[in-house]
Write a protein that holds these residues in place. Sequence first.
Motif, PDB file in Angstrom:
ATOM      1  N   TYR A 143       0.816  -1.215   0.000  1.00 45.67           N
ATOM      2  CA  TYR A 143       0.000   0.000   0.000  1.00 45.67           C
ATOM      3  C   TYR A 143       0.852   1.269   0.000  1.00 45.67           C
ATOM      4  CZ  TYR A 143      -3.071  -3.602   1.907  1.00 45.67           C
ATOM      5  OH  TYR A 143      -3.753  -4.779   2.125  1.00 45.67           O
ATOM      6  N   PHE A 144       1.953   1.243   0.729  1.00 44.53           N
ATOM      7  CA  PHE A 144       2.641   2.489   1.050  1.00 44.53           C
ATOM      8  C   PHE A 144       3.978   2.701   0.345  1.00 44.53           C
ATOM      9  CE2 PHE A 144       0.274   1.603   5.171  1.00 44.53           C
ATOM     10  CZ  PHE A 144      -0.777   2.449   4.856  1.00 44.53           C
ATOM     11  N   ALA A 145       4.566   1.663  -0.242  1.00 47.42           N
ATOM     12  CA  ALA A 145       5.881   1.816  -0.873  1.00 47.42           C
ATOM     13  C   ALA A 145       5.757   2.357  -2.293  1.00 47.42           C
ATOM     14  CB  ALA A 145       6.614   0.480  -0.887  1.00 47.42           C
ATOM     15  N   ASP A 146       6.637   3.282  -2.653  1.00 44.96           N
ATOM     16  CA  ASP A 146       6.626   3.840  -4.005  1.00 44.96           C
ATOM     17  C   ASP A 146       6.831   2.755  -5.052  1.00 44.96           C
ATOM     18  OD1 ASP A 146       6.250   6.405  -3.056  1.00 44.96           O
ATOM     19  OD2 ASP A 146       8.383   6.935  -3.127  1.00 44.96           O
ATOM     20  N   GLU A 147       7.666   1.758  -4.735  1.00 49.92           N
ATOM     21  CA  GLU A 147       7.929   0.690  -5.692  1.00 49.92           C
ATOM     22  C   GLU A 147       6.658  -0.087  -6.026  1.00 49.92           C
ATOM     23  OE1 GLU A 147      11.733   1.201  -3.222  1.00 49.92           O
ATOM     24  OE2 GLU A 147       9.556   1.297  -2.901  1.00 49.92           O
ATOM     25  N   CYS A 148       5.792  -0.254  -5.041  1.00 51.45           N
ATOM     26  CA  CYS A 148       4.546  -0.978  -5.267  1.00 51.45           C
ATOM     27  C   CYS A 148       3.575  -0.156  -6.102  1.00 51.45           C
ATOM     28  CB  CYS A 148       3.926  -1.373  -3.931  1.00 51.45           C
ATOM     29  SG  CYS A 148       4.941  -2.570  -3.014  1.00 51.45           S
ATOM     30  N   ARG A 149       3.530   1.135  -5.856  1.00 54.98           N
ATOM     31  CA  ARG A 149       2.677   1.991  -6.683  1.00 54.98           C
ATOM     32  C   ARG A 149       3.184   2.031  -8.122  1.00 54.98           C
ATOM     33  NH1 ARG A 149       2.197   4.950  -1.720  1.00 54.98           N
ATOM     34  NH2 ARG A 149       3.990   6.275  -2.178  1.00 54.98           N
ATOM     35  N   SER A 150       4.513   2.042  -8.290  1.00 53.15           N
ATOM     36  CA  SER A 150       5.081   2.055  -9.637  1.00 53.15           C
ATOM     37  C   SER A 150       4.774   0.758 -10.371  1.00 53.15           C
ATOM     38  CB  SER A 150       6.596   2.270  -9.569  1.00 53.15           C
ATOM     39  OG  SER A 150       6.900   3.549  -9.046  1.00 53.15           O
ATOM     40  N   ALA A 151       4.837  -0.365  -9.668  1.00 54.46           N
ATOM     41  CA  ALA A 151       4.538  -1.654 -10.300  1.00 54.46           C
ATOM     42  C   ALA A 151       3.073  -1.709 -10.726  1.00 54.46           C
ATOM     43  CB  ALA A 151       4.864  -2.789  -9.341  1.00 54.46           C
ATOM     44  N   ALA A 152       2.191  -1.181  -9.900  1.00 55.28           N
ATOM     45  CA  ALA A 152       0.772  -1.158 -10.254  1.00 55.28           C
ATOM     46  C   ALA A 152       0.534  -0.265 -11.461  1.00 55.28           C
ATOM     47  CB  ALA A 152      -0.056  -0.673  -9.067  1.00 55.28           C
ATOM     48  N   ALA A 192       1.510  -1.847 -14.627  1.00 53.86           N
ATOM     49  CA  ALA A 192       0.554  -2.874 -15.056  1.00 53.86           C
ATOM     50  C   ALA A 192      -0.702  -2.271 -15.674  1.00 53.86           C
ATOM     51  CB  ALA A 192       0.171  -3.750 -13.869  1.00 53.86           C
ATOM     52  N   GLY A 193      -0.870  -0.941 -15.531  1.00 58.16           N
ATOM     53  CA  GLY A 193      -2.028  -0.284 -16.138  1.00 58.16           C
ATOM     54  C   GLY A 193      -2.998   0.331 -15.161  1.00 58.16           C
ATOM     55  N   LEU A 194      -2.649   0.331 -13.866  1.00 62.16           N
ATOM     56  CA  LEU A 194      -3.540   0.859 -12.836  1.00 62.16           C
ATOM     57  C   LEU A 194      -3.135   2.285 -12.493  1.00 62.16           C
ATOM     58  CD1 LEU A 194      -3.610  -2.349 -10.669  1.00 62.16           C
ATOM     59  CD2 LEU A 194      -5.586  -1.388 -11.870  1.00 62.16           C
ATOM     60  N   THR A 195      -4.044   3.210 -12.649  1.00 64.01           N
ATOM     61  CA  THR A 195      -3.772   4.625 -12.409  1.00 64.01           C
ATOM     62  C   THR A 195      -4.442   5.068 -11.120  1.00 64.01           C
ATOM     63  OG1 THR A 195      -3.674   5.043 -14.784  1.00 64.01           O
ATOM     64  CG2 THR A 195      -3.966   6.949 -13.349  1.00 64.01           C
ATOM     65  N   GLY A 196      -3.669   5.640 -10.210  1.00 60.85           N
ATOM     66  CA  GLY A 196      -4.210   6.154  -8.966  1.00 60.85           C
ATOM     67  C   GLY A 196      -4.099   5.152  -7.837  1.00 60.85           C
ATOM     68  N   PHE A 197      -3.937   5.692  -6.635  1.00 60.71           N
ATOM     69  CA  PHE A 197      -3.724   4.853  -5.459  1.00 60.71           C
ATOM     70  C   PHE A 197      -4.854   3.865  -5.246  1.00 60.71           C
ATOM     71  CE2 PHE A 197      -4.400   3.850  -1.011  1.00 60.71           C
ATOM     72  CZ  PHE A 197      -3.130   3.488  -0.569  1.00 60.71           C
ATOM     73  N   TRP A 198      -6.109   4.338  -5.306  1.00 66.13           N
ATOM     74  CA  TRP A 198      -7.223   3.475  -4.924  1.00 66.13           C
ATOM     75  C   TRP A 198      -7.550   2.432  -5.981  1.00 66.13           C
ATOM     76  CZ3 TRP A 198      -8.004   2.727  -0.212  1.00 66.13           C
ATOM     77  CH2 TRP A 198      -7.787   3.743   0.724  1.00 66.13           C
TER      78      TRP A 198
END
Length: 283
Positions: free
Chosen positions: A22-31, A34-40
Amino acid sequence: MTSPGTARRLWALGEPFHALTYFADECRSAAQAAGLTGFWSAYFALRAAPLGPVGPEVVTAAFYNFAPGFVARRVPAVWDAVTPEAALAARLAGVDAAAGRVLVPDWPAAEAAALAGIAAAAVDLPGRPLAAGNAGLPVPGEPHLALWQALTTLREHRGDGHNAALLQREISGVGAHVLAAAAGRTEKEWLMRARGWDAQAWDAAVEDLAGRGWLADGELTAEGTAIVAAVEADTDRLALGPWRELGDARCDRLAELLGPLRRAVLAAGLWPDRNPIGVPDPD
């Protein structure tokens, strides 16, 4: 016999490592890759992916404490951007990248993964949709990812039991947040923003809980304090089965191993203070 306090302690120790997703930048970048835009959108897709391409009703039911409209603004649209299989791959890729910042050199990840894996393999599945979805996934080959997957299965097992404890007392998702805020575990404003509830829904829950004698002037009454404690006690009890399978000595060893990992996540700034997960400090 393994005590319910063990279930709470191991959750508190392991949750920050799980929450890298949820909180790591690396995880947001991986999402995002993959095509997912935005935290939620990333949150709902990555967490719900073990259930398959489910709709907002299923996600609202399984996650329990999100406003239905908040969920429906992202689900099922997230499945147009990414398949559940791709979301699962993205969450492991993100954790793999983030783990490089928090894993202590020579830390025995394989031992921790083996211990957590024994407990995760023992989760009871009836009435536990998120635990069951995660339990059905392949175990990653890399020890730190196998540990993350095991801790994820165990925390979702605990969460499924927590939802049952709330439901048995007819405490709604927003009502659970009102009680948590009144207990001082996290902030009202953060909870409303992070779970999608508006002021009207929050105020209605306050009125309901006050009518039940659990709140007075926004504060917990003695009865409300007892109800909050009872929900937490039931949550610990319902989470205990997998840790009994592991046994006291191995639970203590896993706690010993998870302590430095938890501290490393906190030191890296990847566990926001008073975040809406509401995990207590381990004893």
